[in-house]
Design an enzyme around this catalytic site. Structure first.
Site, mmCIF file in Angstrom:
data_model
loop_
_atom_site.group_PDB
_atom_site.id
_atom_site.type_symbol
_atom_site.label_atom_id
_atom_site.label_comp_id
_atom_site.label_asym_id
_atom_site.label_seq_id
_atom_site.Cartn_x
_atom_site.Cartn_y
_atom_site.Cartn_z
ATOM 1 N N HIS A 1 -6.409 2.859 0.545
ATOM 2 C CA HIS A 1 -6.110 3.176 1.954
ATOM 3 C C HIS A 1 -6.966 4.411 2.227
ATOM 4 C CE1 HIS A 1 -3.047 3.688 5.418
ATOM 5 N NE2 HIS A 1 -3.920 4.684 5.551
ATOM 6 N N CYS B 1 0.860 -1.189 0.000
ATOM 7 C CA CYS B 1 0.000 0.000 0.000
ATOM 8 C C CYS B 1 0.895 1.238 0.000
ATOM 9 C CB CYS B 1 -0.892 -0.022 1.242
ATOM 10 S SG CYS B 1 -1.771 1.522 1.509
ATOM 11 N N HIS C 1 -4.211 1.072 8.560
ATOM 12 C CA HIS C 1 -4.727 0.794 7.216
ATOM 13 C C HIS C 1 -6.184 0.328 7.241
ATOM 14 C CE1 HIS C 1 -4.460 -0.440 2.944
ATOM 15 N NE2 HIS C 1 -5.381 -1.310 3.334
ATOM 16 N N ASP D 1 -1.195 15.865 -2.050
ATOM 17 C CA ASP D 1 -1.450 14.951 -3.173
ATOM 18 C C ASP D 1 -0.376 15.161 -4.244
ATOM 19 O OD1 ASP D 1 -4.335 13.449 -4.270
ATOM 20 O OD2 ASP D 1 -2.729 13.877 -5.715
ATOM 21 N N ASN E 1 -13.828 9.331 -1.821
ATOM 22 C CA ASN E 1 -14.179 8.359 -2.851
ATOM 23 C C ASN E 1 -14.217 6.990 -2.189
ATOM 24 O OD1 ASN E 1 -14.127 10.389 -4.848
ATOM 25 N ND2 ASN E 1 -11.941 10.110 -5.169
ATOM 26 N N HIS F 1 -10.010 13.727 0.794
ATOM 27 C CA HIS F 1 -9.358 14.793 0.033
ATOM 28 C C HIS F 1 -9.756 16.142 0.626
ATOM 29 C CE1 HIS F 1 -8.268 12.405 -3.689
ATOM 30 N NE2 HIS F 1 -9.192 11.604 -3.178
ATOM 31 N N HIS G 1 -8.812 7.671 2.787
ATOM 32 C CA HIS G 1 -8.334 9.063 2.834
ATOM 33 C C HIS G 1 -9.477 10.003 2.499
ATOM 34 C CE1 HIS G 1 -7.778 7.454 -1.227
ATOM 35 N NE2 HIS G 1 -8.051 8.671 -1.667
ATOM 36 N N CYS H 1 0.555 3.383 3.171
ATOM 37 C CA CYS H 1 1.263 2.783 4.309
ATOM 38 C C CYS H 1 2.766 3.020 4.178
ATOM 39 C CB CYS H 1 0.955 1.290 4.422
ATOM 40 S SG CYS H 1 -0.652 0.928 5.178
ATOM 41 N N GLY I 1 -14.311 6.288 -8.332
ATOM 42 C CA GLY I 1 -13.018 6.832 -8.739
ATOM 43 C C GLY I 1 -11.908 6.558 -7.743
HETATM 44 P P1 5GP Z 1 -8.605 8.400 -4.836
HETATM 45 O O1 5GP Z 1 -9.076 8.523 -6.252
HETATM 46 O O2 5GP Z 1 -8.162 7.010 -4.472
HETATM 47 O O3 5GP Z 1 -9.606 8.983 -3.866
HETATM 48 O O4 5GP Z 1 -7.363 9.376 -4.749
HETATM 49 C C1 5GP Z 1 -6.049 8.951 -4.574
HETATM 50 C C2 5GP Z 1 -5.183 10.175 -4.631
HETATM 51 O O5 5GP Z 1 -3.884 9.799 -4.243
HETATM 52 C C3 5GP Z 1 -5.076 10.781 -6.035
HETATM 53 O O6 5GP Z 1 -5.511 12.140 -5.995
HETATM 54 C C4 5GP Z 1 -3.589 10.653 -6.380
HETATM 55 O O7 5GP Z 1 -3.083 11.780 -7.083
HETATM 56 C C5 5GP Z 1 -2.951 10.506 -5.015
HETATM 57 N N1 5GP Z 1 -1.725 9.707 -5.011
HETATM 58 C C6 5GP Z 1 -1.530 8.502 -5.626
HETATM 59 N N2 5GP Z 1 -0.293 8.034 -5.391
HETATM 60 C C7 5GP Z 1 0.316 8.962 -4.601
HETATM 61 C C8 5GP Z 1 1.636 9.046 -4.030
HETATM 62 O O8 5GP Z 1 2.482 8.174 -4.188
HETATM 63 N N3 5GP Z 1 1.898 10.149 -3.281
HETATM 64 C C9 5GP Z 1 0.980 11.147 -3.083
HETATM 65 N N4 5GP Z 1 1.369 12.199 -2.335
HETATM 66 N N5 5GP Z 1 -0.266 11.094 -3.604
HETATM 67 C C10 5GP Z 1 -0.595 10.022 -4.358
HETATM 68 ZN ZN ZN Z 2 -2.329 1.378 3.682
#
Ligand code: 5GP
Ligand code: ZN
Length: 103
Positions: free
Chosen positions: A94, A3, A45, A29, A83, A98, A96, A6, A89
């Site tokens: 993990h 992950c 997690h 992000d 999300n 936004h 989160h 993580c 999307g």
């Molecule tokens: P989701 O669509 O899963 O809600 O959003 C995941 C977010 O994680 C996306 O906005 C993407 O740009 C961000 N993200 C993905 N990989 C990484 C990473 O390695 N580091 C950071 N800082 N953000 C990430």
């Molecule tokens: Zn995780």
């Protein structure tokens, strides 16, 4: 499956940290969709919102308030987004929140 969030929490992958305490971490992000785009995560997690217990969700909501307070005027126009599931999307599994801010 490893992950990425993580790995960030364990310090094994890089991210610009905005805030952290014993239970949550807030980092920028990698592909911001607003001038300030933060991700608020529990250190423990959970795959997604519906997998997490109420106290974890509440702690993230408390952290939304903390982030808003910390940003002050820089974050007065903002959006919070969760999300949950691939159909919404979600691409990182993990939990989160936004926090997108336009100042
Ligand atoms: P989701 O669509 O899963 O809600 O959003 C995941 C977010 O994680 C996306 O906005 C993407 O740009 C961000 N993200 C993905 N990989 C990484 C990473 O390695 N580091 C950071 N800082 N953000 C990430
Ligand atoms: Zn995780």
């Amino acid at each position: 499956m490893p992950c990425i969030f993580c790995s960030i929490i364990e310090g094994k992958a890089n991210a610009k940290i905005f805030y952290q305490d014993d239970n949550v971490v807030v980092f920028y992000d990698i592909a911001p969709k607003a001038p300030i785009h933060l991700l608020i995560c529990p250190k423990q997690h959970f795959t997604d919102f519906i997998s997490a217990p109420p106290e974890v969700r509440s702690r993230l909501a408390d952290t939304v308030q903390k982030v808003s307070d910390m940003l002050g005027d820089r974050g007065k126009d903002f959006r919070v987004q969760i999300n949950n599931g691939p159909g919404s999307g979600q691409i990182v599994f993990h939990l989160h929140y936004h926090f997108l801010a336009w100042g």
